[in-house]
Design a protein around this motif. Structure first.
Motif, PDB file in Angstrom:
ATOM      1  N   UNK A   1       0.999  12.419  -3.612  1.00  0.00           N
ATOM      2  CA  UNK A   1       1.051  11.215  -2.768  1.00  0.00           C
ATOM      3  C   UNK A   1      -0.102  11.170  -1.753  1.00  0.00           C
ATOM      4  N   UNK A   2      -0.416  12.313  -1.148  1.00  0.00           N
ATOM      5  CA  UNK A   2      -1.460  12.314  -0.118  1.00  0.00           C
ATOM      6  C   UNK A   2      -2.810  11.906  -0.709  1.00  0.00           C
ATOM      7  N   UNK A   3      -3.022  12.266  -1.976  1.00  0.00           N
ATOM      8  CA  UNK A   3      -4.280  11.887  -2.631  1.00  0.00           C
ATOM      9  C   UNK A   3      -4.307  10.376  -2.881  1.00  0.00           C
TER      10      UNK A   3
ATOM     11  N   UNK B   1      -6.754   4.346   0.908  1.00  0.00           N
ATOM     12  CA  UNK B   1      -7.324   4.103   2.237  1.00  0.00           C
ATOM     13  C   UNK B   1      -8.835   3.833   2.117  1.00  0.00           C
ATOM     14  N   UNK B   2      -9.494   4.652   1.299  1.00  0.00           N
ATOM     15  CA  UNK B   2     -10.952   4.499   1.137  1.00  0.00           C
ATOM     16  C   UNK B   2     -11.313   3.271   0.312  1.00  0.00           C
TER      17      UNK B   2
ATOM     18  N   UNK C   1       0.847  -1.213   0.000  1.00  0.00           N
ATOM     19  CA  UNK C   1       0.000   0.000   0.000  1.00  0.00           C
ATOM     20  C   UNK C   1       0.872   1.248   0.000  1.00  0.00           C
ATOM     21  N   UNK C   2       0.318   2.402  -0.425  1.00  0.00           N
ATOM     22  CA  UNK C   2       1.057   3.653  -0.232  1.00  0.00           C
ATOM     23  C   UNK C   2       1.420   3.808   1.248  1.00  0.00           C
ATOM     24  N   UNK C   3       2.672   4.213   1.491  1.00  0.00           N
ATOM     25  CA  UNK C   3       3.204   4.270   2.857  1.00  0.00           C
ATOM     26  C   UNK C   3       3.975   5.581   3.001  1.00  0.00           C
ATOM     27  N   UNK C   4       3.792   6.246   4.127  1.00  0.00           N
ATOM     28  CA  UNK C   4       4.421   7.564   4.284  1.00  0.00           C
ATOM     29  C   UNK C   4       5.904   7.449   4.628  1.00  0.00           C
TER      30      UNK C   4
END
Ligand SMILES: NC(=O)c1ccc[n+]([C@@H]2O[C@H](COP(=O)([O-])OP(=O)(O)OC[C@H]3O[C@@H](n4cnc5c(N)ncnc54)[C@H](O)[C@@H]3O)[C@@H](O)[C@H]2O)c1
Length: 270
Positions: free
Chosen positions: A208-210, A216-217, A195-198
């Motif tokens: 990236x935040x989008x 997440x949703x 998954x996208x990971x910070x």
């Protein structure tokens, strides 16, 4: 306290830059499970990052290596065998970098020298690591080698540009080398599609935040965190996954098989 899942196992962990790095979290987890390893990163990242802090927490030796340099890899593997006192059971490739993304280049305006660098650092380095391990006969039987991928290898994401091709190549190398290493030494080779990971690499991608919020949703379990990823890598290094090889394993809270989620419907209806 761990469960000694990796007791007696030895390995190399590439790519711990700071405490957000997936490799950093994996090193702590592997240590907790009784594994011993050397840590490595590109010489420049050593100066910018904090790898020495991690090394002392894990009682691990740091051996710098640019993962695109066959010579550096050769030295790294040879020294690791010496320092750890035997052949290796696991290797983590947690490396990614695109100069085109760093410099904000659009997909219709790629610098091809940088494009080749992206492929070399983020994908070909995996082949170089596998080939070095084979040539030095550095792996024990039933060893496990893992690299980290992203679903942009299979689906389009506008801002992931040349990294999408790097990830497709990385996954392909895991299949091709996995077949070879299984026959040679019963060593398994897999990629995990995370998954996208910070992290530093994640946050370097514009928007990236989008992506993070969207994933997440769209994931019934939500995004898998770096800690979750470290746990999954640990299991793949353990003897509980001996017959898993040549796979791209989705570690994404269900994102990759979701059509739409109720959360997304509710958001769109509003
Ligand atoms: N963060 C995410 O959203 C995400 C999602 C899926 C997959 N991944 C993948 O996870 C892996 C680890 O990234 P991360 O998110 O922990 O970020 P990170 O920035 O902490 O790690 C990337 C690492 O690559 C290293 N690196 C770059 N060039 C190198 C070279 N020439 N030689 C050796 N090392 C080099 C960097 O120094 C850094 O330590 C990458 O392959 C990345 O593509 C990340």
């Amino acid at each position: 306290m761990g469960n000694n899942l990796l007791k007696g196992k030895r390995g190399i962990i590439f790519g711990a830059l700071d405490e957000n790095s997936i490799a950093w979290k994996t090193a702590l987890r592997v240590k907790d499970e009784g594994g011993a390893f050397t840590l490595t990163n590109a010489p420049i990242a050593m100066r910018l990052g904090k790898i020495n802090e991690l090394a002392s927490a894990c009682n691990a030796q740091v051996i710098p290596a640019d993962a695109t340099s066959e010579q550096d890899l050769n030295t790294l593997f040879s020294k690791s065998l010496e320092v750890l006192g035997g052949k290796l059971d696991f290797v983590l490739h947690s490396i990614g970098m695109s100069p085109n993304i760093r410099k904000g280049k659009e997909y219709g305006d790629m610098n091809y020298e940088w494009y080749l660098k992206t492929l070399d650092i983020s994908a070909l380095s995996f082949h170089k690591i596998l080939q070095t391990a084979e040539k030095l006969d550095a792996m024990n039987e039933w060893g496990s080698i893992v690299a980290l991928s992203y679903i942009a290898s299979q689906r389009s994401y506008p801002d992931y540009t040349d990294m999408a091709q790097a990830k497709a190549m990385l996954e392909s190398i895991a299949r091709s080398y996995g077949a070879r290493f299984a026959k040679l030494k019963k060593v398994r080779v897999n990629t995990i599609s995370q998954s996208p990971t910070k992290t530093t690499a994640g946050a370097g991608i514009s928007g990236f935040d989008v992506f993070f919020d969207y994933a997440q949703m769209m994931s019934p379990l939500g995004n898998a965190s770096g800690e979750d990823c470290a746990n999954y890598i640990t299991i793949l290094f353990s003897d509980y996954t001996r017959m898993v090889t040549m796979q791209n394993l989705m570690h994404d809270g269900g994102f990759s098989t979701s059509g739409i989620t109720q959360e997304m419907i509710d958001r769109l209806v509003k």
